[in-house]
Design a protein around this motif. Structure first.
Motif, PDB file in Angstrom:
ATOM      1  N   SER A  50       0.991  -1.576   0.195  1.00 38.59           N
ATOM      2  CA  SER A  50      -0.026  -0.287  -0.114  1.00 38.59           C
ATOM      3  C   SER A  50       0.922   1.201   0.021  1.00 38.59           C
ATOM      4  CB  SER A  50      -0.783  -0.283   1.485  1.00 38.59           C
ATOM      5  OG  SER A  50      -1.873  -0.996   1.141  1.00 38.59           O
ATOM      6  N   ARG A  51       1.689   0.947   1.052  1.00 36.22           N
ATOM      7  CA  ARG A  51       3.475   2.466   0.078  1.00 36.22           C
ATOM      8  C   ARG A  51       3.483   2.479  -0.512  1.00 36.22           C
ATOM      9  NH1 ARG A  51       6.071   4.235   5.341  1.00 36.22           N
ATOM     10  NH2 ARG A  51       5.325   2.019   6.357  1.00 36.22           N
ATOM     11  N   VAL A  52       3.725   1.569  -1.336  1.00 35.26           N
ATOM     12  CA  VAL A  52       3.891   2.367  -3.051  1.00 35.26           C
ATOM     13  C   VAL A  52       3.291   3.403  -2.953  1.00 35.26           C
ATOM     14  CG1 VAL A  52       4.332   1.532  -5.064  1.00 35.26           C
ATOM     15  CG2 VAL A  52       4.481   0.210  -3.654  1.00 35.26           C
ATOM     16  N   PHE A  53       2.316   3.107  -2.950  1.00 36.44           N
ATOM     17  CA  PHE A  53       1.435   3.875  -3.958  1.00 36.44           C
ATOM     18  C   PHE A  53       0.137   5.760  -2.799  1.00 36.44           C
ATOM     19  CE2 PHE A  53       0.596  -0.038  -5.785  1.00 36.44           C
ATOM     20  CZ  PHE A  53       0.350  -0.348  -6.622  1.00 36.44           C
ATOM     21  N   ASN A  54       1.333   5.104  -1.113  1.00 40.64           N
ATOM     22  CA  ASN A  54       1.591   6.035  -0.402  1.00 40.64           C
ATOM     23  C   ASN A  54       0.194   5.750   0.250  1.00 40.64           C
ATOM     24  OD1 ASN A  54       3.732   8.189  -1.853  1.00 40.64           O
ATOM     25  ND2 ASN A  54       2.200   8.503  -3.251  1.00 40.64           N
ATOM     26  N   VAL A  55      -0.530   5.201   0.598  1.00 46.37           N
ATOM     27  CA  VAL A  55      -1.582   4.848   1.695  1.00 46.37           C
ATOM     28  C   VAL A  55      -0.768   4.988   2.810  1.00 46.37           C
ATOM     29  CG1 VAL A  55      -3.342   3.157   2.026  1.00 46.37           C
ATOM     30  CG2 VAL A  55      -2.786   3.802  -0.753  1.00 46.37           C
ATOM     31  N   LYS A  56      -1.717   4.921   3.683  1.00 46.61           N
ATOM     32  CA  LYS A  56      -0.925   5.333   5.519  1.00 46.61           C
ATOM     33  C   LYS A  56      -1.062   3.303   6.096  1.00 46.61           C
ATOM     34  CE  LYS A  56       0.091   9.933   6.002  1.00 46.61           C
ATOM     35  NZ  LYS A  56      -0.641  11.208   6.995  1.00 46.61           N
ATOM     36  N   PRO A  62      -7.197  -2.386   9.345  1.00 49.71           N
ATOM     37  CA  PRO A  62      -7.910  -3.528   8.843  1.00 49.71           C
ATOM     38  C   PRO A  62      -7.765  -4.474   8.088  1.00 49.71           C
ATOM     39  CG  PRO A  62      -9.542  -1.653   9.388  1.00 49.71           C
ATOM     40  CD  PRO A  62      -7.378  -1.435   9.141  1.00 49.71           C
ATOM     41  N   ILE A  63      -7.417  -4.325   7.230  1.00 47.09           N
ATOM     42  CA  ILE A  63      -7.622  -5.045   5.920  1.00 47.09           C
ATOM     43  C   ILE A  63      -6.042  -6.410   6.984  1.00 47.09           C
ATOM     44  CG2 ILE A  63      -6.654  -5.206   3.592  1.00 47.09           C
ATOM     45  CD1 ILE A  63      -7.765  -2.885   2.474  1.00 47.09           C
ATOM     46  N   ALA A  64      -4.725  -5.965   7.007  1.00 46.62           N
ATOM     47  CA  ALA A  64      -3.884  -5.934   7.630  1.00 46.62           C
ATOM     48  C   ALA A  64      -4.532  -7.419   9.233  1.00 46.62           C
ATOM     49  CB  ALA A  64      -2.849  -5.536   8.633  1.00 46.62           C
ATOM     50  N   VAL A  65      -4.989  -7.256  10.000  1.00 47.90           N
ATOM     51  CA  VAL A  65      -5.645  -7.456  10.188  1.00 47.90           C
ATOM     52  C   VAL A  65      -5.921  -8.772  10.287  1.00 47.90           C
ATOM     53  CG1 VAL A  65      -6.302  -8.275  12.683  1.00 47.90           C
ATOM     54  CG2 VAL A  65      -5.869  -6.154  12.525  1.00 47.90           C
ATOM     55  N   ALA A  66      -7.528  -8.575   9.125  1.00 47.54           N
ATOM     56  CA  ALA A  66      -7.962  -9.055   8.331  1.00 47.54           C
ATOM     57  C   ALA A  66      -7.448 -10.324   7.397  1.00 47.54           C
ATOM     58  CB  ALA A  66      -9.015  -8.899   7.356  1.00 47.54           C
ATOM     59  N   VAL A  67      -5.923 -10.354   6.848  1.00 44.74           N
ATOM     60  CA  VAL A  67      -5.131 -11.556   5.999  1.00 44.74           C
ATOM     61  C   VAL A  67      -4.430 -12.344   7.022  1.00 44.74           C
ATOM     62  CG1 VAL A  67      -3.378 -11.732   5.421  1.00 44.74           C
ATOM     63  CG2 VAL A  67      -4.904  -9.719   4.517  1.00 44.74           C
ATOM     64  N   GLU A  68      -3.999 -11.273   8.619  1.00 46.33           N
ATOM     65  CA  GLU A  68      -3.402 -12.575  10.159  1.00 46.33           C
ATOM     66  C   GLU A  68      -4.476 -13.365  10.450  1.00 46.33           C
ATOM     67  OE1 GLU A  68      -0.635 -14.222  11.969  1.00 46.33           O
ATOM     68  OE2 GLU A  68      -0.383 -12.387  10.491  1.00 46.33           O
ATOM     69  N   GLU A 131     -13.916  -6.634  -4.248  1.00 44.76           N
ATOM     70  CA  GLU A 131     -12.404  -7.620  -5.222  1.00 44.76           C
ATOM     71  C   GLU A 131     -11.568  -7.770  -3.901  1.00 44.76           C
ATOM     72  OE1 GLU A 131     -10.596  -8.127  -8.684  1.00 44.76           O
ATOM     73  OE2 GLU A 131     -12.342  -7.237  -8.615  1.00 44.76           O
ATOM     74  N   ILE A 132     -11.141  -7.242  -3.011  1.00 46.06           N
ATOM     75  CA  ILE A 132     -10.235  -7.887  -1.883  1.00 46.06           C
ATOM     76  C   ILE A 132     -10.651  -8.881  -1.666  1.00 46.06           C
ATOM     77  CG2 ILE A 132     -10.017  -7.066   0.669  1.00 46.06           C
ATOM     78  CD1 ILE A 132      -9.701  -4.313  -0.450  1.00 46.06           C
ATOM     79  N   ILE A 133     -11.540  -9.186  -1.211  1.00 48.00           N
ATOM     80  CA  ILE A 133     -12.583 -10.717  -0.376  1.00 48.00           C
ATOM     81  C   ILE A 133     -12.582 -11.219  -1.663  1.00 48.00           C
ATOM     82  CG2 ILE A 133     -15.013 -11.567   0.066  1.00 48.00           C
ATOM     83  CD1 ILE A 133     -15.416  -8.615   0.601  1.00 48.00           C
ATOM     84  N   LYS A 134     -12.413 -11.073  -2.914  1.00 46.91           N
ATOM     85  CA  LYS A 134     -12.620 -12.388  -4.293  1.00 46.91           C
ATOM     86  C   LYS A 134     -10.670 -12.743  -4.340  1.00 46.91           C
ATOM     87  CE  LYS A 134     -12.541 -12.389  -8.821  1.00 46.91           C
ATOM     88  NZ  LYS A 134     -13.258 -11.600 -10.058  1.00 46.91           N
ATOM     89  N   CYS A 176      -0.303  -9.035  -0.983  1.00 40.27           N
ATOM     90  CA  CYS A 176       0.350  -7.552  -2.510  1.00 40.27           C
ATOM     91  C   CYS A 176       0.093  -6.851  -3.202  1.00 40.27           C
ATOM     92  CB  CYS A 176       1.850  -8.393  -2.455  1.00 40.27           C
ATOM     93  SG  CYS A 176       3.049  -8.786  -2.015  1.00 40.27           S
ATOM     94  N   GLU A 177      -1.594  -8.301  -3.964  1.00 41.42           N
ATOM     95  CA  GLU A 177      -2.187  -7.356  -4.242  1.00 41.42           C
ATOM     96  C   GLU A 177      -3.087  -6.654  -3.625  1.00 41.42           C
ATOM     97  OE1 GLU A 177      -4.724  -9.641  -8.190  1.00 41.42           O
ATOM     98  OE2 GLU A 177      -3.438 -10.485  -6.968  1.00 41.42           O
ATOM     99  N   ILE A 178      -3.321  -6.927  -2.391  1.00 44.94           N
ATOM    100  CA  ILE A 178      -5.223  -6.283  -2.160  1.00 44.94           C
ATOM    101  C   ILE A 178      -3.658  -4.474  -1.931  1.00 44.94           C
ATOM    102  CG2 ILE A 178      -5.837  -5.168   0.116  1.00 44.94           C
ATOM    103  CD1 ILE A 178      -5.446  -8.838  -0.102  1.00 44.94           C
ATOM    104  N   GLY A 179      -2.819  -4.797  -1.425  1.00 47.68           N
ATOM    105  CA  GLY A 179      -2.167  -2.990  -1.996  1.00 47.68           C
ATOM    106  C   GLY A 179      -2.281  -2.294  -2.953  1.00 47.68           C
ATOM    107  N   ALA A 180      -2.488  -2.748  -3.887  1.00 47.13           N
ATOM    108  CA  ALA A 180      -2.272  -2.774  -5.234  1.00 47.13           C
ATOM    109  C   ALA A 180      -3.652  -2.067  -4.801  1.00 47.13           C
ATOM    110  CB  ALA A 180      -2.046  -3.419  -5.993  1.00 47.13           C
ATOM    111  N   ILE A 181      -5.004  -2.826  -4.820  1.00 50.39           N
ATOM    112  CA  ILE A 181      -6.045  -2.683  -4.945  1.00 50.39           C
ATOM    113  C   ILE A 181      -6.750  -0.948  -4.278  1.00 50.39           C
ATOM    114  CG2 ILE A 181      -8.890  -2.973  -4.128  1.00 50.39           C
ATOM    115  CD1 ILE A 181      -7.293  -6.241  -4.705  1.00 50.39           C
ATOM    116  N   ILE A 182      -6.542  -1.335  -2.731  1.00 54.58           N
ATOM    117  CA  ILE A 182      -6.397  -0.022  -2.378  1.00 54.58           C
ATOM    118  C   ILE A 182      -5.585   1.247  -3.189  1.00 54.58           C
ATOM    119  CG2 ILE A 182      -5.767   1.118   0.125  1.00 54.58           C
ATOM    120  CD1 ILE A 182      -8.027  -1.315  -0.095  1.00 54.58           C
ATOM    121  N   GLY A 183      -5.019   1.098  -3.596  1.00 58.34           N
ATOM    122  CA  GLY A 183      -3.453   2.488  -4.246  1.00 58.34           C
ATOM    123  C   GLY A 183      -3.875   2.554  -5.762  1.00 58.34           C
TER     124      GLY A 183
END
Length: 266
Positions: A50-56, A62-68, A131-134, A176-183
């Protein structure tokens, strides 16, 4: 793998979604494994991509928690007597040893369910949420983590690379792809992050096999390829991952550092 500030954010977010309840054996079991000492690589991949796209980090926590939660559910179930029958996980007794087998099964089920509750409640555009859920579902199901586990149980170690891909690398790639979706990444950027995650996950498992070879010479890449060829395989994956990162023009230092760390230290 998370720095202390981000790790503290993750733990605080976990406690927000799953507050401590000493009266509930189920909640205690869920928290027991979720908050055990861990590298938290998959949440790191969510925040770093997500940081690649300047997302803090705060935005995607919350997404990171879901993945964990998803990853932890898989660990609890993998350790069960009907699966890998492991007594230790993350430096402590596995969930079914600390509690009991039925509680461990239900704790894993509850963590998996919690992950999708979190993702369905994100403060994001509904198309992004879907898309994230998919992406995460595809990494987890019959063509992902669960499919890899059945190959592992069947001891079909001629397919060891496929087991590594399905059990580990696909969830790395999804993170990783989730970060791209968010960004709001381009298709090319999203593919580059997905492929980086695949290559990183395969390196991670190959390194793990090198370290575990003395204890497990059957279900092990080293037993099939040999030490020299396994190292060549890792080097090839590393070069591919570098090529993936070269297609991302912005902040990739965190992803590059993790790649080096996994390759050199495991």
């Amino acid at each position: 793998m998370l720095d202390e500030i981000t790790k503290n954010l993750l733990i605080a977010e976990i406690s927000k979604f799953l507050p401590e309840d000493s009266q509930s054996k189920l909640i205690s079991a869920m928290r027991y494994v979720l908050l055990a000492p861990a590298k938290y690589i998959r949440p790191f991949l969510v925040t770093a991509s997500s940081r690649v796209f300047n997302v803090k980090a705060e935005k995607v926590m919350p997404i990171a928690v879901a993945v964990e939660c998803v990853h932890t559910y898989s660990l609890i179930h993998d350790d069960l007597p009907c699966m890998d029958n492991s007594d230790i996980r993350r430096g402590q007794l596995s969930c079914h040893k600390r509690f009991d087998e039925a509680t461990a099964v239900l704790a894993g089920d509850a963590l998996l369910t919690l992950a999708f509750e979190i993702l369905s409640s994100l403060n994001e555009d509904s198309n992004k949420c879907c898309e994230i859920i998919k992406v995460l579902s595809q990494a987890m199901g019959a063509k992902g983590m669960v499919g890899g586990q059945i190959l592992d149980i069947d001891a079909d170690f001629s397919k060891i690379k496929e087991i590594h891909l399905l059990k580990t690398a696909k969830l790395f790639a999804a993170s990783c792809e989730i970060g791209a979706i968010i960004g709001n990444a381009t298709d090319e950027q999203r593919r580059a992050l997905h492929d980086y995650g695949i290559n990183l996950g395969l390196i991670f498992q190959a390194k793990d096999d090198i370290e575990d070879h003395k204890q497990d010479k059957v279900s092990n890449l080293m037993s099939i390829l040999g030490k020299s060829e396994t190292k060549n395989y890792i080097e090839s994956l590393f070069k591919q991952a570098l090529d993936n990162l070269s297609k991302l023009s912005d902040e990739t230092n965190y992803l590059y550092s993790l790649l080096n760390q996994v390759k050199n230290d495991g």
